[in-house]
Every structure is written in structure tokens, then in C-alpha cells.
Design a protein around this motif. Sequence first.
Motif, PDB file in Angstrom:
ATOM      1  N   ARG A  96     127.055  16.562 -12.229  1.00  0.00           N
ATOM      2  CA  ARG A  96     126.403  17.138 -13.407  1.00  0.00           C
ATOM      3  C   ARG A  96     124.885  16.985 -13.337  1.00  0.00           C
ATOM      4  NH1 ARG A  96     131.148  15.153 -15.132  1.00  0.00           N
ATOM      5  NH2 ARG A  96     132.469  16.503 -16.434  1.00  0.00           N
ATOM      6  N   THR A  97     124.430  15.898 -12.738  1.00  0.00           N
ATOM      7  CA  THR A  97     122.988  15.687 -12.584  1.00  0.00           C
ATOM      8  C   THR A  97     122.362  16.824 -11.793  1.00  0.00           C
ATOM      9  OG1 THR A  97     123.349  13.284 -12.602  1.00  0.00           O
ATOM     10  CG2 THR A  97     121.220  14.082 -11.794  1.00  0.00           C
ATOM     11  N   LEU A  98     123.003  17.210 -10.697  1.00  0.00           N
ATOM     12  CA  LEU A  98     122.495  18.313  -9.879  1.00  0.00           C
ATOM     13  C   LEU A  98     122.513  19.624 -10.664  1.00  0.00           C
ATOM     14  CD1 LEU A  98     121.540  19.469  -7.175  1.00  0.00           C
ATOM     15  CD2 LEU A  98     123.953  19.692  -6.507  1.00  0.00           C
ATOM     16  N   ILE A  99     123.564  19.840 -11.458  1.00  0.00           N
ATOM     17  CA  ILE A  99     123.663  21.071 -12.241  1.00  0.00           C
ATOM     18  C   ILE A  99     122.536  21.131 -13.269  1.00  0.00           C
ATOM     19  CG2 ILE A  99     125.090  22.384 -13.868  1.00  0.00           C
ATOM     20  CD1 ILE A  99     127.540  21.210 -12.443  1.00  0.00           C
ATOM     21  N   PHE A 100     122.273  20.006 -13.953  1.00  0.00           N
ATOM     22  CA  PHE A 100     121.175  19.972 -14.925  1.00  0.00           C
ATOM     23  C   PHE A 100     119.841  20.261 -14.239  1.00  0.00           C
ATOM     24  CE2 PHE A 100     123.928  17.110 -17.684  1.00  0.00           C
ATOM     25  CZ  PHE A 100     124.093  18.053 -18.679  1.00  0.00           C
ATOM     26  N   PHE A 101     119.641  19.691 -13.057  1.00  0.00           N
ATOM     27  CA  PHE A 101     118.395  19.909 -12.316  1.00  0.00           C
ATOM     28  C   PHE A 101     118.223  21.385 -11.968  1.00  0.00           C
ATOM     29  CE2 PHE A 101     116.346  20.507  -8.196  1.00  0.00           C
ATOM     30  CZ  PHE A 101     115.118  19.910  -8.408  1.00  0.00           C
ATOM     31  N   VAL A 102     119.276  21.991 -11.411  1.00  0.00           N
ATOM     32  CA  VAL A 102     119.185  23.391 -10.987  1.00  0.00           C
ATOM     33  C   VAL A 102     118.995  24.306 -12.193  1.00  0.00           C
ATOM     34  CG1 VAL A 102     120.420  25.306  -9.883  1.00  0.00           C
ATOM     35  CG2 VAL A 102     120.518  23.012  -8.890  1.00  0.00           C
ATOM     36  N   TYR A 103     119.732  24.018 -13.294  1.00  0.00           N
ATOM     37  CA  TYR A 103     119.547  24.860 -14.478  1.00  0.00           C
ATOM     38  C   TYR A 103     118.120  24.734 -15.014  1.00  0.00           C
ATOM     39  CZ  TYR A 103     119.478  26.905 -18.990  1.00  0.00           C
ATOM     40  OH  TYR A 103     119.089  27.686 -20.055  1.00  0.00           O
ATOM     41  N   GLY A 104     117.598  23.496 -15.070  1.00  0.00           N
ATOM     42  CA  GLY A 104     116.229  23.306 -15.559  1.00  0.00           C
ATOM     43  C   GLY A 104     115.236  24.135 -14.768  1.00  0.00           C
ATOM     44  N   MET A 105     115.419  24.192 -13.444  1.00  0.00           N
ATOM     45  CA  MET A 105     114.527  24.976 -12.602  1.00  0.00           C
ATOM     46  C   MET A 105     114.733  26.472 -12.836  1.00  0.00           C
ATOM     47  SD  MET A 105     113.820  24.476  -8.529  1.00  0.00           S
ATOM     48  CE  MET A 105     115.543  24.677  -8.085  1.00  0.00           C
ATOM     49  N   SER A 106     115.996  26.889 -12.984  1.00  0.00           N
ATOM     50  CA  SER A 106     116.281  28.322 -13.151  1.00  0.00           C
ATOM     51  C   SER A 106     115.728  28.864 -14.469  1.00  0.00           C
ATOM     52  CB  SER A 106     117.789  28.580 -13.064  1.00  0.00           C
ATOM     53  OG  SER A 106     118.466  28.094 -14.218  1.00  0.00           O
ATOM     54  N   TYR A 107     115.741  28.034 -15.517  1.00  0.00           N
ATOM     55  CA  TYR A 107     115.150  28.465 -16.793  1.00  0.00           C
ATOM     56  C   TYR A 107     113.621  28.456 -16.729  1.00  0.00           C
ATOM     57  CZ  TYR A 107     113.318  28.147 -21.537  1.00  0.00           C
ATOM     58  OH  TYR A 107     112.575  28.341 -22.666  1.00  0.00           O
ATOM     59  N   ALA A 108     113.068  27.474 -16.016  1.00  0.00           N
ATOM     60  CA  ALA A 108     111.628  27.250 -16.071  1.00  0.00           C
ATOM     61  C   ALA A 108     110.828  28.235 -15.225  1.00  0.00           C
ATOM     62  CB  ALA A 108     111.316  25.823 -15.631  1.00  0.00           C
ATOM     63  N   ILE A 109     111.438  28.833 -14.208  1.00  0.00           N
ATOM     64  CA  ILE A 109     110.696  29.821 -13.411  1.00  0.00           C
ATOM     65  C   ILE A 109     110.260  30.992 -14.295  1.00  0.00           C
ATOM     66  CG2 ILE A 109     110.898  31.514 -11.545  1.00  0.00           C
ATOM     67  CD1 ILE A 109     112.521  29.426  -9.996  1.00  0.00           C
ATOM     68  N   PRO A 110     111.172  31.613 -15.063  1.00  0.00           N
ATOM     69  CA  PRO A 110     110.707  32.645 -16.005  1.00  0.00           C
ATOM     70  C   PRO A 110     109.796  32.079 -17.092  1.00  0.00           C
ATOM     71  CG  PRO A 110     113.082  32.815 -15.658  1.00  0.00           C
ATOM     72  CD  PRO A 110     112.638  31.516 -15.055  1.00  0.00           C
ATOM     73  N   ASN A 111     110.103  30.862 -17.558  1.00  0.00           N
ATOM     74  CA  ASN A 111     109.302  30.260 -18.628  1.00  0.00           C
ATOM     75  C   ASN A 111     107.862  30.045 -18.181  1.00  0.00           C
ATOM     76  OD1 ASN A 111     109.206  28.750 -21.330  1.00  0.00           O
ATOM     77  ND2 ASN A 111     108.482  27.192 -19.918  1.00  0.00           N
TER      78      ASN A 111
ATOM     79  N   TYR B 110     112.757  21.323 -14.375  1.00  0.00           N
ATOM     80  CA  TYR B 110     111.959  22.137 -15.299  1.00  0.00           C
ATOM     81  C   TYR B 110     110.513  22.237 -14.812  1.00  0.00           C
ATOM     82  CZ  TYR B 110     109.795  23.360 -19.839  1.00  0.00           C
ATOM     83  OH  TYR B 110     109.075  23.938 -20.837  1.00  0.00           O
ATOM     84  N   CYS B 111     109.969  21.106 -14.333  1.00  0.00           N
ATOM     85  CA  CYS B 111     108.588  21.106 -13.827  1.00  0.00           C
ATOM     86  C   CYS B 111     108.466  21.965 -12.578  1.00  0.00           C
ATOM     87  CB  CYS B 111     108.169  19.680 -13.484  1.00  0.00           C
ATOM     88  SG  CYS B 111     107.856  18.642 -14.898  1.00  0.00           S
ATOM     89  N   VAL B 112     109.393  21.788 -11.655  1.00  0.00           N
ATOM     90  CA  VAL B 112     109.349  22.553 -10.409  1.00  0.00           C
ATOM     91  C   VAL B 112     109.385  24.052 -10.716  1.00  0.00           C
ATOM     92  CG1 VAL B 112     110.599  23.102  -8.281  1.00  0.00           C
ATOM     93  CG2 VAL B 112     110.351  20.715  -9.001  1.00  0.00           C
ATOM     94  N   GLY B 113     110.263  24.433 -11.639  1.00  0.00           N
ATOM     95  CA  GLY B 113     110.354  25.843 -12.019  1.00  0.00           C
ATOM     96  C   GLY B 113     109.070  26.357 -12.639  1.00  0.00           C
ATOM     97  N   ASN B 114     108.459  25.542 -13.481  1.00  0.00           N
ATOM     98  CA  ASN B 114     107.212  25.959 -14.127  1.00  0.00           C
ATOM     99  C   ASN B 114     106.034  25.981 -13.158  1.00  0.00           C
ATOM    100  OD1 ASN B 114     107.290  26.501 -17.155  1.00  0.00           O
ATOM    101  ND2 ASN B 114     108.594  24.697 -17.005  1.00  0.00           N
ATOM    102  N   ILE B 115     106.115  25.202 -12.079  1.00  0.00           N
ATOM    103  CA  ILE B 115     105.092  25.274 -11.035  1.00  0.00           C
ATOM    104  C   ILE B 115     105.270  26.557 -10.226  1.00  0.00           C
ATOM    105  CG2 ILE B 115     104.337  24.237  -8.858  1.00  0.00           C
ATOM    106  CD1 ILE B 115     104.997  21.484 -10.138  1.00  0.00           C
ATOM    107  N   VAL B 116     106.539  26.871  -9.920  1.00  0.00           N
ATOM    108  CA  VAL B 116     106.826  28.057  -9.120  1.00  0.00           C
ATOM    109  C   VAL B 116     106.578  29.343  -9.912  1.00  0.00           C
ATOM    110  CG1 VAL B 116     108.687  29.349  -7.955  1.00  0.00           C
ATOM    111  CG2 VAL B 116     108.497  26.867  -7.648  1.00  0.00           C
ATOM    112  N   GLY B 117     106.938  29.347 -11.202  1.00  0.00           N
ATOM    113  CA  GLY B 117     106.885  30.557 -12.020  1.00  0.00           C
ATOM    114  C   GLY B 117     105.561  31.301 -11.979  1.00  0.00           C
TER     115      GLY B 117
END
Length: 517
Positions: free
Chosen positions: A296-311, A432-439
Amino acid sequence: MSGITQTNEKLPFEAEKAPVITSIRSIEGAIIEVTDRDADQAMDYVLDSQNIVLDQKIERALIRKIDWCILPLVCALMACQQMDKTTNSYASIMGLTKDLNMTAQEYSWVGSSFYFGYLFFEFPANLLLQRFPLSKTLGVAIVLWGVVLMCHAACRSSASFLACRVLLGTFEGFMNPAYILLTAQWYKKSEQFMRSCIWFGFQGFGSILGGGIAYGLVSHHYTMPSWRLLYVITGIITVFLGLISTVHIPDIPVKAWFLDETEKKYCVERIRSNQQGFGNQHFKMRQLRETFKDIRTLIFFVYGMSYAIPNGGFTNFGSILLKKDFGFSTKDSLLMSMPGGGIDIVIPFIVAFMSTKLFKGDRLIVCLIVNSIVIVGMCLLNFTSHKGSKLAGYLSFYAATAVVSGVVSCISSNTAGYTKKITVNTLFLVGYCVGNIVGPQTFRASQSPNYSGAKIAMLVSFATGDICIALMYWLNKRDNHARDKKREELGVDYAEPKNLEFADLTDKENPAFRYSL
């Protein structure tokens, strides 16, 4: 499935001080030793409350009091946090880039740099929230956030502005984890999704307020550039709310200034069903190890990144997209950012209501449906040319707030053990941070004004989010079924250890724990 051993028959739960469980057999068969130091903070209050029979009328009145005393301030803080983060998007079309001689690539790094600070300080921030009083630590971080935000107005170069963004990101690391912990402390699992949706959705009010302030500033002339005034005004609002939260929000429910003694005892009894307690201030290595072994930890991490790229893209380039791709004027672009804020507020509440009334509390099913609707919106944004359909796709992004609210409430209600909870919080927010850096980096100057690469990245990200939500739902159903089956095998003679819920056990360790769907 579970067992308990004790060194003295009169020691557990009969002592005049805190009741102590000496050892527990976890759901996976491991023996876990439990001492006074290991127990939850709530254990100190269990003896005074364990004979209380909850009266529904009193409990409903208590929930209303908590809602009115805690939730509005958390909503205000969340709104202020979002307003502060979106100042870049507004300032970018108010003269920021021109005054600081920023290139398009440098502006992309303005959005990403914030999350470098967030990323590197996320785990220390969570440790500080565990080790020190929760509300005081949060309040200090918010005041410092506001001070740094005002410093943006004094920047004269891209370098100094980027430094402010990194520093601002370090204080952001305190906020969402603190809100998640507060929700877990004050509300039952069945109540957490609605409250998470409310406070998370109120970031939309921040978007509306920030857009309104920016529009008002751009409509008049001042001796100071309007974008600099924007940072000063939002910073002052933030400092004010930080000071209020420090004195208003209690660190744990039993220290609440607005509750009488009976209501405090009710708070302790109400959270028994969560199997989580108020928290423990000691870091536990076994819980850290379990966190990294839990899928579940990995799933939370991946979801956080997937939401944060558009964000990350929308937060920093939303106004630019409206102006360049959609053809709105500067003022109209600021105004068109407001409907998204309204969607942010309304949709999460509707989704939580639907989950309770139509789907028997299965929040992840509703989240999957809403996230799929957002995917359709991203297809409109990518593959249609009509301005109206593209705008509908653009605005559909804001419905994703309801989905991330549901996932955040899953961290709150489905992760037990205080060290494990703060670690899962951290890793979700690292994603979430990684996604927001990439976005922001997906918005390439060479693809202006359409930014086709960024739009495709958003579509792929939300599709990945769908997979994460579906997998999480399946895991929770599977594990609950397995635990129920083991409980049936033990038969009617099996008895749960008394006050097990206040032993600060993880969801894997606690045989009585069940995952919320």
C-alpha cells in the motif's frame, strides 16, 4: 490469529495508572512486546473513560462542536495554503517574469523548486510533528511560511526568487501531514472521508480568493508592482491564520479548551473503533520496516505522483494556458481561474455524500468513477479543438480534488501505528513532491501555446491514478476477507485483548483492525 501474554494477571488494565499490554501476537503471527513507552497517548485516559456508554444525542452534539471548532480553521488554513501556492500562476501574467527577467525555462523551475524544499524537508517535518505538540509545531510552520511568502515581494532576481520558493517548500512539508493527523485524532473512520473532502476541497476557496485579489490588484495602479503586493497581502493573511491556529487548535482532543470533562472522555471512547488512538511520540523501527514492506505504501507513493504531475502544471501554468492557448485576456484569465475553485469546493462534498448514501461508504469506488470522468475531461482537452469542450476538459481537473481527498482519508483511516502513519504520510507526499517537480517541466516553451506534451502527461497521469485506486480497493477487500476468515476459525472462545486499540499497533500488527473501503 492473535494472542496475549502477561507477566502478572493484575497488571494489564487493572493498574491505577496506565493499562499495559505486555505482548501481542500480530495478524502475521509475530510476537510484539508492548511497554508503557510503546502505548498510545490516549492510554493515559482510558481508565477514566472505559465505563462510559456513549449516548447518541450527546455524541452528535460533540461532533457538531468539533466540526465548528476545528474544521473551519483547518479549511481556512488549506484555502490559504492553496492561495499562496497559486500566487505564481497569477503573478506570472501580472509582470513577475518581465520584472525579474525570467526566461520560460527559469519560470518552469520556479514551480519545481518549491517542491525540492518540500521533498528534502518532508521526513524531518513529519518527525517534528510526531515529537513535539502537533498544533504548536504546525502554527510555527504556518507563521514562518507567511513571512517567507512576503519576502518574495523583495526579490530582484530569478536566483533570489528561486531561493524563496525552496525555503517556502520546506514549511509546506508540515501542513498536509498535520491535517491528516488531526482528522485521524478527532473523527471516526466513517466520518473521516467527509471531513477530508471538506478541508481538502476548501483549497478551491483559496483559488477563488487568490484570483479575486490578483484581479483587484491588476485593475488599479500602485507605486509597487501589483505582483509584489500580491505576495505581501497573501503573506499577511497567512501569518494571521498561523497565530490563530497556534492558540486555538489543541494538540490532542483531551486537552481541548472547548470540551468539558465528559466530552473529553467521549473523544477517547469514540476513537476506539479506529484502532489507532491519538498517537505516540516515540519513533519505532519495527513500524518503519513494516511501512517499506507494505504494498500500500508503494500505491500511495505512485498515486501521489500521478495526481501531482497535472497539479504542478495547473498550479503554475493554469493562467498561462488560459491566456495563450484559450486566448483570454489577462483579466479574463484571472477570472476564469475562479470556476475551478468553485468546483474544488462543491465536488468533494458531493462525492463524499454519494459515498455515504449510495455506495455504503465505499469511497474508493466513488473515487474511481470521478477519476475516470477526469480522464474523459483530459481527452477533451487533448483531442478536441472547440474552445468550449477544451474548457470543459480544463475545468474537469478540479474534480480530481475529490479523488485525492479520498486517498488522503485512506491514509488517515487505513494506516495504523503512529510511526507507520507519519512514514506513509511522508512517502505519499514525496510522490506528491516528485510529481509537482515534474509537472511544470512538461510545459516546454517550444510547445507554446498548445503545450501538447504537458496535456498528454496529464492524461497518462490520471490513467495511472485509476490503476492505483482499483488496486487499493482490491487489496483492502482481500485483506478484510482473510482476517474475517481467521477470526471465524478461532470461534466464539476468542476474546480480543482489552484496550488493544490503544497499544499503538500497526494495521498489520493489530488483529482487530479492518480496512475501510
